[in-house]
Design a protein around this motif. Structure first.
Motif, mmCIF file in Angstrom:
data_model
loop_
_atom_site.group_PDB
_atom_site.id
_atom_site.type_symbol
_atom_site.label_atom_id
_atom_site.label_comp_id
_atom_site.label_asym_id
_atom_site.label_seq_id
_atom_site.Cartn_x
_atom_site.Cartn_y
_atom_site.Cartn_z
ATOM 1 N N LEU A 166 39.688 18.771 5.146
ATOM 2 C CA LEU A 166 39.443 19.817 4.158
ATOM 3 C C LEU A 166 38.044 20.404 4.339
ATOM 4 O O LEU A 166 37.076 19.676 4.598
ATOM 5 N N VAL A 167 37.952 21.711 4.168
ATOM 6 C CA VAL A 167 36.676 22.408 4.287
ATOM 7 C C VAL A 167 36.740 23.643 3.405
ATOM 8 O O VAL A 167 37.828 24.145 3.113
ATOM 9 N N HIS A 168 35.566 24.130 2.947
ATOM 10 C CA HIS A 168 35.581 25.335 2.122
ATOM 11 C C HIS A 168 34.562 26.351 2.635
ATOM 12 O O HIS A 168 33.498 25.996 3.126
ATOM 13 N N ALA A 169 34.966 27.615 2.520
ATOM 14 C CA ALA A 169 34.131 28.718 3.002
ATOM 15 C C ALA A 169 33.505 29.506 1.864
ATOM 16 O O ALA A 169 32.706 30.412 2.103
ATOM 17 N N SER A 170 33.881 29.169 0.621
ATOM 18 C CA SER A 170 33.368 29.911 -0.525
ATOM 19 C C SER A 170 33.521 29.078 -1.791
ATOM 20 O O SER A 170 34.215 28.059 -1.796
ATOM 21 N N ARG A 171 32.878 29.534 -2.841
ATOM 22 C CA ARG A 171 33.050 28.965 -4.182
ATOM 23 C C ARG A 171 33.203 30.102 -5.181
ATOM 24 O O ARG A 171 32.892 31.247 -4.900
ATOM 25 N N GLY A 172 33.678 29.737 -6.368
ATOM 26 C CA GLY A 172 33.882 30.751 -7.399
ATOM 27 C C GLY A 172 35.147 31.549 -7.143
ATOM 28 O O GLY A 172 35.720 31.514 -6.059
ATOM 29 N N PHE A 211 42.385 22.372 6.421
ATOM 30 C CA PHE A 211 42.873 22.975 5.183
ATOM 31 C C PHE A 211 41.678 23.643 4.527
ATOM 32 O O PHE A 211 40.739 22.988 4.102
ATOM 33 N N LEU A 212 41.688 24.989 4.483
ATOM 34 C CA LEU A 212 40.644 25.747 3.791
ATOM 35 C C LEU A 212 40.978 25.732 2.298
ATOM 36 O O LEU A 212 41.927 26.384 1.867
ATOM 37 N N LEU A 234 37.324 29.036 17.790
ATOM 38 C CA LEU A 234 37.447 27.615 17.475
ATOM 39 C C LEU A 234 38.809 27.054 17.884
ATOM 40 O O LEU A 234 38.941 25.855 18.130
ATOM 41 N N LYS A 235 39.810 27.912 17.889
ATOM 42 C CA LYS A 235 41.191 27.525 18.204
ATOM 43 C C LYS A 235 41.708 26.411 17.279
ATOM 44 O O LYS A 235 42.507 25.567 17.689
ATOM 45 N N LYS A 236 41.212 26.399 16.038
ATOM 46 C CA LYS A 236 41.731 25.453 15.056
ATOM 47 C C LYS A 236 43.008 26.031 14.445
ATOM 48 O O LYS A 236 43.211 27.244 14.424
ATOM 49 N N LYS A 237 43.857 25.155 13.928
ATOM 50 C CA LYS A 237 45.036 25.583 13.183
ATOM 51 C C LYS A 237 44.825 25.162 11.731
ATOM 52 O O LYS A 237 44.363 24.041 11.471
ATOM 53 N N TRP A 238 45.156 26.033 10.805
ATOM 54 C CA TRP A 238 44.756 25.759 9.433
ATOM 55 C C TRP A 238 45.740 26.320 8.418
ATOM 56 O O TRP A 238 46.503 27.254 8.690
#
Length: 420
Positions: A166-172, A211-212, A234-238
């Protein structure tokens, strides 16, 4: 100073296939701790708490309402031994007043830049009962890379297949949806992290699948475009929550590795039908999140909705009943109308009816929840639909040479236990 950080156990949804993802809140919190704090993390869903261990302080991180009563039990045991307990996390914020009676301190808000104060107070014996920073979000630039090193990663593995990180790119979140508490927890201002920091964190994660967990990526078109462009190499799958229904955004998301989205299906409109089709046209799967029990829902409507879901060919569907969590519009309305009939937080699992629906009995709505699961998965069981979605990601990875085979040493294990 040694901190034992505990994530209390909680039950899965009715009919949901068992899986365990590495929790996000604790690893983000750990990144905000002073450098001299040693962290011992226990995910009680997969590990057993050793109450004979005597850390300097216990932290209890609660995400869900159905974790709170267990969290209180754990805290009471440690406090009886004279060990101070600090609570934090989403569910702590939603149930702060009750949690205070089980805690030496509760922390409300985002942790970045605040933990030096908390641990300084702890060392000097001046821990405050409440640290309330709910309305004082730190600068988003302060959010650091999550401390995934505190996890026992092999526990989040099913028969050799590593679960998504799990990772996040933003809040709010600028939206304020009826059943959601995000406006209370993180404010209604969309706060994106600097894209370079987000990309660096994603790249450093030793996992090809992510998982974003952002509340919604569909909040700022230019930001989405910029983020997805940077993610392509990055070639990640998400997977993620909704992506904006915009041709260029969807195209770039697909190029960036979008695997599938969690998309709320809130009606039977052509808009929803076309939205699902556009995801599919871009090679992006869809797991519908289906909430039943709103005041406009009759028994006939719910049954029509299930037929609609089958017609639009969702890849997966997850069914829940409206649950009035504190600090949501749903809570304000149903509590204000005296329609909630239990405040036992163990019942607030999103698969148990805890209020009086408008057009039917609580018992009938509970029956319709079971009907929804049974009907949607009647012809093609959940395991088969999941297998098809999993096959999609393997195919994508093989196409760009990023596929990682199962770990052979874990083929007989399921989330740290012998597979059945």
């Amino acid at each position: 100073m040694r901190l034992k950080l505990i994530y209390p156990k909680w039950s899965k949804l009715m009919r949901q296939t068992e899986f365990h993802l590495p929790p996000h809140g604790p690893v983000v919190f750990a990144a905000a701790l002073p450098e001299d704090v040693e962290v011992d993390f226990i995910d009680e869903n997969l590990q057993t708490i050793d109450f004979n261990d005597r850390p300097d302080v216990v932290g209890i991180s609660m995400m869900l309402t159905i974790q709170v009563k267990r969290g209180w039990e754990i805290a009471d045991r440690y406090r009886q031994m004279g060990i101070p307990v600090i609570f934090g996390g989403i569910a702590t914020m939603l149930h702060a007043e009750e949690t205070m009676t089980h805690a030496d301190a509760v922390f409300l808000g985002e942790a970045e830049g605040r933990m030096e104060e908390v641990f300084s107070d702890l060392r000097s014996g001046k821990l405050k009962p409440v640290y309330d920073y709910l309305d004082q979000q730190p600068p988003i630039e302060m959010v650091g890379t999550a401390r995934r090193d505190i996890l026992q990663r092999d526990l989040y593995n099913y028969k050799g297949v590593q679960m998504v990180d799990l990772v996040h790119a933003s809040r709010g979140c600028r939206y304020h949806c009826y059943p959601c508490a995000v406006a209370y927890l993180g404010g209604r201002k969309f706060r994106p992290r600097p894209i370079d920091k987000t990309i660096a964190e994603m790249e450093a994660i030793d996992n090809n699948r992510l998982f974003l967990v952002d509340n919604s990526l569909a909040q700022d078109t230019q930001w989405e475009l910029d983020l997805f462009k940077e993610m392509i190499p990055l070639k990640k799958k998400w997977c993620c929550h909704p992506i904006e229904d915009h041709p260029e955004v969807l195209d770039l998301a697909a190029q960036a590795g979008a695997w599938y989205v969690y998309q709320a299906v809130f009606d039977t409109s052509d808009y929803i039908r076309d939205r699902i089709k556009r995801y599919h046209d871009n090679g992006i799967g869809v797991e519908g999140t289906i909430l039943i029990g709103l005041d406009r829902h009759t028994e006939d409507y719910i049954k029509q909705l299930i037929d609609f879901l089958l017609d639009i060919e969702l890849d997966l569907a997850e069914f829940t009943v409206l649950t009035p969590f504190p600090h949501t519009k749903a809570w304000d309305e149903l509590h204000g109308q005296n329609r909630i009939f239990t405040y036992d937080w163990d019942e607030y699992s999103a698969d148990k009816v805890v209020y009086h629906p408008k057009h039917m009995s609580a018992e009938k709505l509970q029956e319709l929840l079971a009907y929804a699961w049974d009907t949607f998965y009647h012809d093609e069981p959940q395991e088969i639909k999941m297998s098809k979605l999993f096959t999609q990601v393997i195919r994508k990875e093989m196409e760009d040479n990023t596929y990682r085979p199962r770990k052979p040493e874990l083929r007989d294990m399921a989330f740290g236990r012998k597979a059945g």
